[in-house]
Design a protein around this motif. Sequence first.
Motif, PDB file in Angstrom:
ATOM      1  N   VAL A  31       0.825  -1.230   0.000  1.00  0.00           N
ATOM      2  CA  VAL A  31       0.000   0.000   0.000  1.00  0.00           C
ATOM      3  C   VAL A  31       0.853   1.272   0.000  1.00  0.00           C
ATOM      4  CG1 VAL A  31      -1.969  -1.101   1.131  1.00  0.00           C
ATOM      5  CG2 VAL A  31      -0.214  -0.015   2.550  1.00  0.00           C
ATOM      6  N   ALA A  46       4.906   1.078  -8.459  1.00  0.00           N
ATOM      7  CA  ALA A  46       3.567   1.502  -8.016  1.00  0.00           C
ATOM      8  C   ALA A  46       2.515   1.056  -9.022  1.00  0.00           C
ATOM      9  CB  ALA A  46       3.539   3.018  -7.823  1.00  0.00           C
ATOM     10  N   VAL A  51      -0.230   0.616  -6.284  1.00  0.00           N
ATOM     11  CA  VAL A  51       0.007   1.416  -5.066  1.00  0.00           C
ATOM     12  C   VAL A  51      -0.364   2.880  -5.335  1.00  0.00           C
ATOM     13  CG1 VAL A  51       1.804   2.236  -3.478  1.00  0.00           C
ATOM     14  CG2 VAL A  51       1.838  -0.130  -4.295  1.00  0.00           C
TER      15      VAL A  51
END
Length: 386
Positions: A31, A46, A51
């Motif tokens: 996260v 990401a 993310v």
Amino acid sequence: MKRVVILGSTGSIGRNALRVAAALPDRIRVVGLAAGRNAAAVLEQARRFGVRRVALLDAGSAALCRREAPEGMAVLEGAEGVAALAAEPAADLVLCAVVGLAGLRPVLAALESGKHVALATKEVLVGAGGIVMDAARRRGVRVLPVDSEHSAMLQCIDGACPGAGGDADGPVRRLILTASGGPFHGRPETDLDAVTVAQALDHPRWSMGPKVTVDSATLMNKGLELIEAHWLFGLPAERIDIVLHPESIVHSLVEFRDGNVLGQLSLPDMRYAIQYALTWPARVDGGLPGVDLTALGTLTFAPPDGVRFPALGLAREAARRGGTLPAVLNAANETAVQRFLEGTLRFADIWRTVERVMDGHTVVNAPDLDTILAADAWARRRAMEG
Ligand SMILES: NC(=O)c1ccc[n+]([C@@H]2O[C@H](COP(=O)([O-])OP(=O)(O)OC[C@H]3O[C@@H](n4cnc5c(N)ncnc54)[C@H](OP(=O)(O)O)[C@@H]3O)[C@@H](O)[C@H]2O)c1
């Protein structure tokens, strides 16, 4: 499902942690991601892991990342941004894999916000172990080691006596920390003053970031690990032995009060220790193979050479004396290793610098955080001299 923030996601441990997460999509959800300046790699990671919050230490890299980031992605910046990501409410656990005492602030932020910390950054415990472990105790959360040796010890203690870790008067008599010995073990012909950066970075067993690889070559890494083990398991340094084991299969052992010794074995791959920390206390199949003992044949053990590699003795002395001395050892070593990598210090001058800085330090007992940070800054300045 564990929701995990990874600090240092573009480094050696960080990338391996993402491989572990990719192998366990039903167990681990990433996260948050943080790095120093590698915006392109953070963005790619990401996107790959979906993310929505990232942080970059360097402001220019954060600006670059913001320009390229998909809509809705938050890009934090600076040491404050990294610490804020570590306190991210949507996370259960923070993996800290940045290099050096720079990890302290985010680790404290994570613990203070009630999250378990999977800790690769041993320098944090060396410099401020008392403060970090106090914060964890106060908030009822765990500091789970990612260093393979400390993961091995935790696995042995967890297996034999669940919940006993961290109790000096408990069932553990002695910890046995194994060391690969680095590239210069068993090579007495090597002139340690003439070692080049390329030679120091050529580790026979492990592929790691440059700082820890140089620490392995000086054996300072094992000294830092000794202090790390002291804080994690509550044993004094006299009850922590170091044994050379070049094959890096037995990652460490624990001797219990009754004389029985348990060890942990796996291939030399950091994903075993990372997965244990990320899925703790569960054991799950992340696709990693076991050990074929007959293929390995022989495993060897020997005492370390503390005369040729004085860093071990310096670390023992810092552990024995305590107070601000471990923080000074760590800061002087970080600075000296950086200077060696930049070409302004010889290899053997790394431990000579650490010794000189330690000798010039007036130890403060039971230091608070400000005192530790002041000792750290002082030691870094002194290590730049000469
Ligand atoms: N590598 C191993 O196998 C291993 C084994 C045991 C323990 N450890 C320990 O794990 C830690 C990490 O080692 P490593 O080998 O993975 O290092 P590394 O490959 O040099 O990676 C360091 C990571 O930290 C990031 N970074 C540096 N300073 C930062 C800061 N202040 N804030 C946020 N991110 C920062 C870097 O970002 P950029 O890429 O943008 O510079 C990079 O992602 C060290 O303490 C080491 O002793 C490593």
